[in-house]
Design an enzyme around this catalytic site. Structure first.
Site, PDB file in Angstrom:
ATOM      1  N   TYR A  97       0.892  -1.433   0.025  1.00 21.33           N
ATOM      2  CA  TYR A  97      -0.141  -0.071  -0.021  1.00 21.33           C
ATOM      3  C   TYR A  97       0.719   1.325  -0.018  1.00 21.33           C
ATOM      4  O   TYR A  97       0.492   2.471   0.289  1.00 21.33           O
ATOM      5  CB  TYR A  97      -0.810   0.059   1.376  1.00 21.33           C
ATOM      6  CG  TYR A  97      -2.089  -0.844   1.213  1.00 21.33           C
ATOM      7  CD1 TYR A  97      -2.118  -2.160   0.948  1.00 21.33           C
ATOM      8  CD2 TYR A  97      -3.457  -0.360   1.074  1.00 21.33           C
ATOM      9  CE1 TYR A  97      -3.482  -2.899   0.673  1.00 21.33           C
ATOM     10  CE2 TYR A  97      -4.812  -0.964   0.814  1.00 21.33           C
ATOM     11  CZ  TYR A  97      -4.531  -2.291   0.768  1.00 21.33           C
ATOM     12  OH  TYR A  97      -5.613  -3.089   0.581  1.00 21.33           O
ATOM     13  N   ASP A 119      -5.289  -6.786   5.083  1.00 20.01           N
ATOM     14  CA  ASP A 119      -6.598  -6.630   4.432  1.00 20.01           C
ATOM     15  C   ASP A 119      -7.521  -7.751   4.029  1.00 20.01           C
ATOM     16  O   ASP A 119      -8.593  -7.811   4.450  1.00 20.01           O
ATOM     17  CB  ASP A 119      -6.339  -5.683   3.019  1.00 20.01           C
ATOM     18  CG  ASP A 119      -7.412  -5.021   2.523  1.00 20.01           C
ATOM     19  OD1 ASP A 119      -8.527  -4.777   2.949  1.00 20.01           O
ATOM     20  OD2 ASP A 119      -7.443  -4.812   1.265  1.00 20.01           O
ATOM     21  N   LYS A 133       4.942 -14.454   4.170  1.00 24.74           N
ATOM     22  CA  LYS A 133       5.092 -15.581   2.932  1.00 24.74           C
ATOM     23  C   LYS A 133       6.756 -15.436   2.685  1.00 24.74           C
ATOM     24  O   LYS A 133       7.039 -15.134   1.711  1.00 24.74           O
ATOM     25  CB  LYS A 133       4.280 -14.896   1.861  1.00 24.74           C
ATOM     26  CG  LYS A 133       4.270 -15.925   0.571  1.00 24.74           C
ATOM     27  CD  LYS A 133       3.629 -17.259   0.761  1.00 24.74           C
ATOM     28  CE  LYS A 133       3.561 -18.332  -0.571  1.00 24.74           C
ATOM     29  NZ  LYS A 133       2.925 -19.226  -0.290  1.00 24.74           N
ATOM     30  N   ASP A 137     -10.933  -9.234   5.891  1.00 26.18           N
ATOM     31  CA  ASP A 137     -12.337  -9.800   5.431  1.00 26.18           C
ATOM     32  C   ASP A 137     -12.562 -11.501   5.492  1.00 26.18           C
ATOM     33  O   ASP A 137     -13.664 -11.757   5.544  1.00 26.18           O
ATOM     34  CB  ASP A 137     -12.313  -9.381   3.848  1.00 26.18           C
ATOM     35  CG  ASP A 137     -12.797  -8.051   3.494  1.00 26.18           C
ATOM     36  OD1 ASP A 137     -12.338  -7.092   4.263  1.00 26.18           O
ATOM     37  OD2 ASP A 137     -13.596  -7.868   2.489  1.00 26.18           O
ATOM     38  N   ASP A 176      -1.005 -18.285   2.834  1.00 26.27           N
ATOM     39  CA  ASP A 176      -1.919 -19.239   2.354  1.00 26.27           C
ATOM     40  C   ASP A 176      -2.436 -20.203   3.157  1.00 26.27           C
ATOM     41  O   ASP A 176      -3.543 -20.488   3.262  1.00 26.27           O
ATOM     42  CB  ASP A 176      -1.283 -19.978   1.049  1.00 26.27           C
ATOM     43  CG  ASP A 176       0.091 -20.461   1.194  1.00 26.27           C
ATOM     44  OD1 ASP A 176       0.530 -20.087   2.350  1.00 26.27           O
ATOM     45  OD2 ASP A 176       0.571 -20.979   0.333  1.00 26.27           O
TER      46      ASP A 176
HETATM   47  C1  IPM Z   1     -10.401  -1.329   4.150  1.00 24.61           C
HETATM   48  C2  IPM Z   1     -10.544  -0.950   2.639  1.00 24.61           C
HETATM   49  C3  IPM Z   1      -9.275  -0.311   2.450  1.00 24.61           C
HETATM   50  C4  IPM Z   1      -8.117  -0.990   2.449  1.00 24.61           C
HETATM   51  C5  IPM Z   1      -9.464   0.294   0.916  1.00 24.61           C
HETATM   52  C6  IPM Z   1     -10.679   1.077   0.555  1.00 24.61           C
HETATM   53  C7  IPM Z   1      -8.265   1.492   0.573  1.00 24.61           C
HETATM   54  O1  IPM Z   1     -10.354  -2.204   1.862  1.00 24.61           O
HETATM   55  O2  IPM Z   1     -10.237  -0.698   5.061  1.00 24.61           O
HETATM   56  O3  IPM Z   1      -9.937  -2.742   4.368  1.00 24.61           O
HETATM   57  O4  IPM Z   1      -7.865  -1.582   1.470  1.00 24.61           O
HETATM   58  O5  IPM Z   1      -7.386  -0.661   3.504  1.00 24.61           O
HETATM   59 MN    MN Z   2     -10.380  -4.202   2.983  1.00 24.14          MN
END
Ligand code: IPM
Ligand code: MN
Length: 330
Positions: free
Chosen positions: A123, A227, A170, A231, A203
């Site tokens: 990032y 990130d 990794k 999720d 992984d």
């Molecule tokens: C999150 C989002 C952000 C990230 C994006 C929108 C830049 O996906 O907060 O997880 O990847 O950090």
């Molecule tokens: Mn995200």
């Protein structure tokens, strides 16, 4: 003492869930004052900046920021950069804390915390396309300093939780970048003799999170891996509707935001689940020292199912809180 909170609804459903979270906070009767600031793609289109200077000034003069979501186009738009990334950088909010609590689809109890490095890695914004237009390159920046501080943060959290830390990387392929992260991580964890420390390839971690989520307590990892895994962890516990996060550093203000995005497909319909924003507000309250109120918010969210409409879910959460008051104050 009063605490000042800056609300940044942003784009899409951010405009729906942040007012909902503000109403819930207001129902707590704490000494909080609110101010609202602009950011996001809509702001960029209207004003030419996704994060205007006056928004930064408003944020700087506050104790915490509650952020909704912003839309980021999939292609490059000259002059546009995601405001959440800019806020993280601007306030040096190097730790992204993403808890996942619930029961997995397989019936396992889940109670884990992803500690995501928030300032560098893939990032870092260092991407380019070669002159022929046929090769694109992203630089993955990993520093010992940023790795050490995020691992230290993760160790502190593991100490407050169940004492188990999983270092995810990794390094078998990314020998330099993940290699440095891993080496730095083990140097730091050497000072935390009371913790149970393990390492895991990213992984493998993805698979084991699905198959045995209850074996995890605190996971620490680099920016993009964090990130993705956060999720995944949210998906394990019912999805993004209830996944909160905190971006914190050495100083306030921190930025508290639902893990979900702006969800343009459902925006404007009053359908968004406000609980991820409300649970992010709970993390905000905890950061400001309102531990009792934070717990009350969590309990109220846990007792509330999403009622298909933002307003109804918000009203239910507030009802639960009212029943718990006045003990929820403080
Ligand atoms: C999150 C989002 C952000 C990230 C994006 C929108 C830049 O996906 O907060 O997880 O990847 O950090
Ligand atoms: Mn995200």
């Amino acid at each position: 003492m009063t605490h000042t909170i800056t609300l940044i609804p942003g784009d899409g459903i951010g405009q729906e869930v942040i007012p909902a979270a503000r109403d819930v906070l207001a129902a707590l009767d704490l000494p909080l004052t609110f101010q609202t600031a602009d950011a996001g793609f809509g702001t960029f289109e209207r004003r030419g900046s996704a994060l205007p200077d006056e928004t930064i000034a408003t944020c700087t003069a506050s104790d915490a920021i509650l952020f909704g979501a912003t839309s980021s186009p999939m292609h490059k738009v000259e002059g546009y950069r995601s405001p959440i990334l800019m806020l993280r950088r601007h306030f040096d909010l190097y730790a992204n804390l993403r808890p996942a609590v619930g029961v997995s689809p397989g019936g396992a109890p889940v109670d884990l915390l992803v500690v995501r490095e928030n300032t560098e890695g893939l990032y870092s914004g260092r991407e380019r396309v070669e002159d022929d237009g046929m090769t694109a390159i992203a630089e993955r920046v990993i520093t010992a300093q940023a790795s050490a501080r995020i691992v230290r943060t993760a160790c502190d959290w593991a100490r407050k939780r169940r004492g188990r830390l999983t270092i995810v990387h990794k390094a078998n392929v990314l020998k330099e970048t993940c290699g440095l992260f891993r080496q730095t991580a083990f140097a730091v964890t050497g000072d935390f003799h009371d913790l149970e420390i393990e390492e895991m390839l990213v992984d493998t971690a993805a698979m084991r999170l699905v198959m045995e989520p209850d074996r995890f307590d605190v996971i620490v990892t680099t920016n993009l891996f964090g990130d993705i895994l956060s999720d995944l962890a949210a998906g394990l516990t019912g999805g993004l509707g209830t996944a909160p996060s905190a971006n914190v550093g050495e100083q306030r203000p921190g930025v508290f935001e639902p893990v979900h995005g702006s969800a343009p497909d459902i925006a404007g319909q009053g359908k968004a689940d406000p609980r991820a924003a409300i649970l992010s507000a709970a993390m905000l309250l905890e950061d400001l020292g309102y531990a009792v109120a934070a717990r009350a918010l969590r309990e109220a969210c846990a007792a509330t199912r999403h009622a298909d409409h933002t307003a109804d879910t918000t009203a239910r959460v507030i009802d639960h809180l009212r029943q718990a008051l006045p003990t929820a104050r403080g």
